[in-house]
Scaffold this active site. Sequence first.
Site, PDB file in Angstrom:
ATOM      1  N   CYS A 212       0.882  -1.182   0.000  1.00 38.25           N
ATOM      2  CA  CYS A 212       0.000   0.000   0.000  1.00 38.25           C
ATOM      3  C   CYS A 212       0.917   1.229   0.000  1.00 38.25           C
ATOM      4  O   CYS A 212       1.135   1.837   1.034  1.00 38.25           O
ATOM      5  CB  CYS A 212      -0.911  -0.004   1.219  1.00 38.25           C
ATOM      6  SG  CYS A 212      -1.763  -1.579   1.508  1.00 38.25           S
TER       7      CYS A 212
ATOM      8  N   GLY B  41       4.630   7.186  -1.215  1.00 43.24           N
ATOM      9  CA  GLY B  41       5.969   6.729  -1.527  1.00 43.24           C
ATOM     10  C   GLY B  41       7.031   7.026  -0.488  1.00 43.24           C
ATOM     11  O   GLY B  41       8.208   6.755  -0.717  1.00 43.24           O
ATOM     12  N   GLY B  42       6.634   7.552   0.650  1.00 43.99           N
ATOM     13  CA  GLY B  42       7.614   7.840   1.700  1.00 43.99           C
ATOM     14  C   GLY B  42       8.349   6.593   2.157  1.00 43.99           C
ATOM     15  O   GLY B  42       9.579   6.569   2.256  1.00 43.99           O
TER      16      GLY B  42
ATOM     17  N   CYS C   2      -1.334   3.965  10.902  1.00 44.60           N
ATOM     18  CA  CYS C   2      -1.196   5.253  11.586  1.00 44.60           C
ATOM     19  C   CYS C   2      -2.414   5.498  12.473  1.00 44.60           C
ATOM     20  O   CYS C   2      -2.930   6.608  12.558  1.00 44.60           O
ATOM     21  CB  CYS C   2      -0.987   6.394  10.595  1.00 44.60           C
ATOM     22  SG  CYS C   2      -2.271   6.510   9.325  1.00 44.60           S
TER      23      CYS C   2
END
EC number: 2.1.1.176
Length: 394
Positions: free
Chosen positions: A210, A214-215, A333
């Site tokens: 997922c 793109g971090g 998160c």
Amino acid sequence: MYGCLQHRLTLEYWLEPFIKNKKKVDPWVWELLLLAIYQMQYLDKVPDHAIFNETIEIAKVKGHVGTRKFVTGVLHAIKRNGLRNFDNLTAAQRLSIEESIPQWIIEQLISKVGLEKTVQIAQAVNQTPHDSLRVNIGKIKSSELQVQLEKEGITTSPSEIAADGLVAQRGFLAGTPEFKQGSFIIQDESAMLAVESMDVQPGQSILDACAAPGGKTTQIATALAGQGNVVALDIHQHKLKLIKRNAERLGVANVVHPQLLDARKTGELGNTRFDQILVDAPCSGIGLMRRKPEVRYEKTLKDSQQLAQIQLQILDAVAPTLKSGGKLTYSTCTILPSENQTVVDQFLKKHSDFKQVKTQTKKAVKDQRTALGLTIYPDDFGSDGFFIATLMKK
């Protein structure tokens, strides 16, 4: 308006006694009155008479004579009678209203960590968040980047919890030459820990199930040091473009392979097998309340329960594509147990070939805990709420 959003439940609790029938009040008038109360209670440099004059003037210009009279009457009633206190509420109700966090979230947290810890969490999410960044160690050392940012007027200090993280005291990070050159990416300290806990090695083949924006994909790619590959899945084409842009800016596009695919259909990748898999699952985002106060009002307990089903479906789908002895890292998160360890436990019941091991980070974050999973609460280090579980395929 940000302050109104952050303290919305508190402001509405104060306003409600002065409005006999909210349904008859235009939505913009309701918001106008909330804004007035917010200024009266939270902005000590603005005198009440100035707040009253401005609010009444807006009511007159945007509404009509009746609107002006109504708003004037409500404001004077507030000034005359004062705002009600929280004394007659239960502990959960009071904390919900005082810190403006829906009661269902408060109750979920109390059941997990107790009232005292929940109070600390609730107070923390209404504090101003700091900015943080992940140094692109493939291009520059942390100490060198600090010197360069200092010249831009941005003071930074090493993150307490993330090995490649810096915390910025002030300044517009995205406007610096260093950002444009790919020397760093803006990322919360807690979010950096998921990939850090994976201990990625050059030459590995990794799935980021997922991936957008793109971090974490680029963090994996940096650790690969040009050897190996990371397949980055997302269900939206425009988000794949965002992954590509970030990978190109950070100079790791050569090992990043974005692919349009729902992670629940990972089986469509065929016989591909990965050394490691990261499932940074779609979640309620309750750990982000400090940065995104709106999430607390947008989600319900039912939403959280439905998301937990999706999270489990993703884990089920990616599991067969992991090599024996490989590592599956699950992260969210959110700080709600229903989307975190509960999901992991359900997965393990269905997959006897997996076991959970203790999640570890380079700076030994909360290493003294007894739980195998790592939960970061907003009050722990002043970072976002986050959860990470490490699963090994036997």
